[in-house]
Enzyme design. Structure first.
Site, PDB file in Angstrom:
ATOM      1  N   GLN A 278     -17.020 -13.337  61.558  1.00  6.63           N
ATOM      2  CA  GLN A 278     -17.740 -12.434  60.675  1.00  6.63           C
ATOM      3  C   GLN A 278     -17.375 -12.710  59.215  1.00  6.63           C
ATOM      4  OE1 GLN A 278     -20.056 -10.132  61.315  1.00  6.63           O
ATOM      5  NE2 GLN A 278     -20.052 -10.305  63.532  1.00  6.63           N
ATOM      6  N   TYR A 309     -21.729 -13.742  74.397  1.00  6.83           N
ATOM      7  CA  TYR A 309     -21.865 -14.330  73.053  1.00  6.83           C
ATOM      8  C   TYR A 309     -20.594 -14.001  72.285  1.00  6.83           C
ATOM      9  CZ  TYR A 309     -26.764 -13.988  74.573  1.00  6.83           C
ATOM     10  OH  TYR A 309     -27.937 -14.048  75.287  1.00  6.83           O
ATOM     11  N   GLU A 333     -19.297 -17.875  75.701  1.00  3.80           N
ATOM     12  CA  GLU A 333     -19.810 -18.390  74.429  1.00  3.80           C
ATOM     13  C   GLU A 333     -20.489 -19.732  74.660  1.00  3.80           C
ATOM     14  OE1 GLU A 333     -20.980 -19.465  70.849  1.00  3.80           O
ATOM     15  OE2 GLU A 333     -20.266 -17.436  71.312  1.00  3.80           O
ATOM     16  N   ASP A 378     -23.174  -9.353  71.996  1.00  2.00           N
ATOM     17  CA  ASP A 378     -23.199  -9.667  70.558  1.00  2.00           C
ATOM     18  C   ASP A 378     -23.965 -10.965  70.330  1.00  2.00           C
ATOM     19  OD1 ASP A 378     -22.722  -9.787  67.850  1.00  2.00           O
ATOM     20  OD2 ASP A 378     -20.630 -10.407  68.041  1.00  2.00           O
ATOM     21  N   CYS A 405     -27.214  -8.198  64.642  1.00  2.00           N
ATOM     22  CA  CYS A 405     -27.344  -8.538  63.224  1.00  2.00           C
ATOM     23  C   CYS A 405     -28.806  -8.610  62.797  1.00  2.00           C
ATOM     24  CB  CYS A 405     -26.651  -9.862  62.922  1.00  2.00           C
ATOM     25  SG  CYS A 405     -27.286 -11.275  63.859  1.00  2.00           S
TER      26      CYS A 405
END
Length: 450
Positions: A278, A309, A333, A378, A405
């Site tokens: 981030q 994720y 991931e 995420d 996001c």
């Protein structure tokens, strides 16, 4: 008869509602025009940047404000100021498209976008509030200016070797110096003073934890590695450096560690030049806190949890702490480099399984009804999508904390869950990207019967 409008034409427009993506909506002779650098209600003159005769909509930049909004202020970054840039015959750099708007109104506009997307794509009537996130720590920390929050920045390089950024939806490169959105640790590197000829791209990370920064240099085609040695001679020797050859995905460490250390709420992470983290200096602790709050009552010793994720494992570490040695966390991931970062971090924690691969494939192998008590979702900007939502519905966890996001992909996925009988129980929104249109949300999704 007036000539038909086209790219470069200047129109007088009354700006309407805010739209997803950093635009406000206007109309010209019945056609929708998405306008950047304006504020709803303003009367402006805007230059068309994209205007295909048969296009469904056009795009434009504000170049003059005839009737300003009460929320308009002097732009926080002159290079991103559309009015100054077009007056000088150039384009504004991307990345600070809300910098001309007061922070309170920025958050109100972002909340309006989240609200509109949830109504349109998920059929929900929700009135979100976008929360400010202070840059500093402690009770005196403020966010009065919304600056100095980026710990990570990506830059391009002009043909003559100057640090640069792109204009929005353009190949144009604008040389840059100090970046107001970046932390002082990033600006202190003074990358704009380097002769970057032979370099195509520079990515820099200056961790909030205070560990040594890392710079990743992408070499141009045919440029020998010795050129990077010349560049590094003028860079602070405390900075670690990696090189990325054209077409390669894995950077080669050329100085220092080739990674940075990040510390979040008592957990330590190692993030290489390939890894994701981030970018707001307070985002990791903010999001971890929101996720743990959402899953309170579900996370318990012995619980089975999936972190999908997962990146470098930001949520994996606190999830593992919550479920303890008797529990299990599946950390998934897709990016190989980022997954390697997670494996390095959790190699001594048997309760954590780090799996690299597409979430859909991993869920087919490790999912199934009752596999997980809770899930942290995420996804990247494109969202989870229909297949992942379908698999999670079949898996039937007690709760899903969805970190998003992008309001549009989040709302689309919430709509998919709702069709399966799930509900959005709670939603928080955070202003982790001041001066831009971006907003981060954390939603709690619950299955039927809970």
């Amino acid at each position: 008869m007036s000539e038909p409008a086209g790219p470069g034409s200047v129109l007088e427009l009354r700006l309407g509602r805010v739209a997803h993506g950093g635009h406000v909506v206007a109309r010209h002779e019945g056609r929708v025009v998405f306008v950047r650098h304006g504020i709803p209600g303003e009367l402006v003159r805007a230059v068309l940047t994209e205007a295909e005769p048969e296009g469904k909509f056009w795009r434009a930049d504000v170049v003059e404000v005839l009737e300003p909004s009460e929320h308009r202020r002097e732009h926080v970054w002159d290079l991103a100021d559309s009015l100054r840039a077009h007056a000088a015959g150039t384009l504004p750099v991307g990345g600070a498209e809300f910098g001309h708007i007061g922070l309170g109104e920025q958050r109100a506009l972002k909340a309006a976008v989240v609200r509109e997307q949830l109504e349109r794509l998920a059929g929900l009537d929700w009135d979100p509030v976008v929360e400010a996130v202070p840059v500093g720590a402690g009770p005196a920390a403020g966010d009065a200016d919304g600056l100095a929050w980026r710990t990570r920045c990506s830059f391009d390089v002009t043909p003559d070797g100057r640090l640069a950024m792109h204009a929005h939806r353009s190949d144009a490169l604008i040389p840059v110096t100090r970046m107001p959105l970046a932390t002082e640790e990033v600006n202190a590197l003074r990358l704009w003073e380097l002769d970057l000829r032979g370099i195509e791209r520079v990515e820099v990370a200056a961790p909030a934890s205070g560990s040594a920064p890392l710079a990743v240099f992408t070499l141009a085609e045919g440029v020998p590695p010795a050129r990077l040695t010349e560049v590094l001679a003028d860079l602070d020797p405390a900075v670690s450096a990696s090189a990325l050859a054209p077409g390669e995905r894995t950077p080669l460490t050329v100085r220092g560690r080739g990674a940075v250390g990040e510390d979040v709420l008592g957990h330590h992470y190692t993030v290489t030049g390939e890894g994701f983290w981030q970018i707001h200096r307070r985002a990791p602790e903010t999001l971890v806190g929101a996720v743990l709050e959402a899953l309170d009552g579900v996370l318990a010793p012995g619980a089975q949890v999936a972190d999908l994720y997962a990146g470098a494992g930001l949520f994996t570490a606190p999830l593992a702490a919550a479920v303890g040695p008797a529990g299990h966390v599946l950390s998934v991931e897709g990016a190989p480099g980022t997954s390697r970062d997670a494996r390095r971090t959790f190699k001594r924690q048997p309760e954590v399984a780090v799996v690299q691969g597409r979430v859909e494939r991993v869920l087919r192998q490790h999912g199934g009804a009752g596999s997980f008590d809770a899930v942290v979702l995420d996804p990247p900007r494109a969202g989870a999508g229909k297949e992942v939502v379908r698999q999670l519905v079949e898996t039937a966890p007690q709760a899903i904390a969805y970190v998003a996001c992008d309001p549009a992909s989040f709302a689309r996925d919430v709509g998919l869950f709702r069709k399966a009988g799930w509900r959005l129980e709670r939603l928080r929104a955070f202003d982790l990207y001041p001066q831009t249109h971006h907003v981060e949300t954390v939603g709690l999704l619950l299955p039927p019967g809970r």
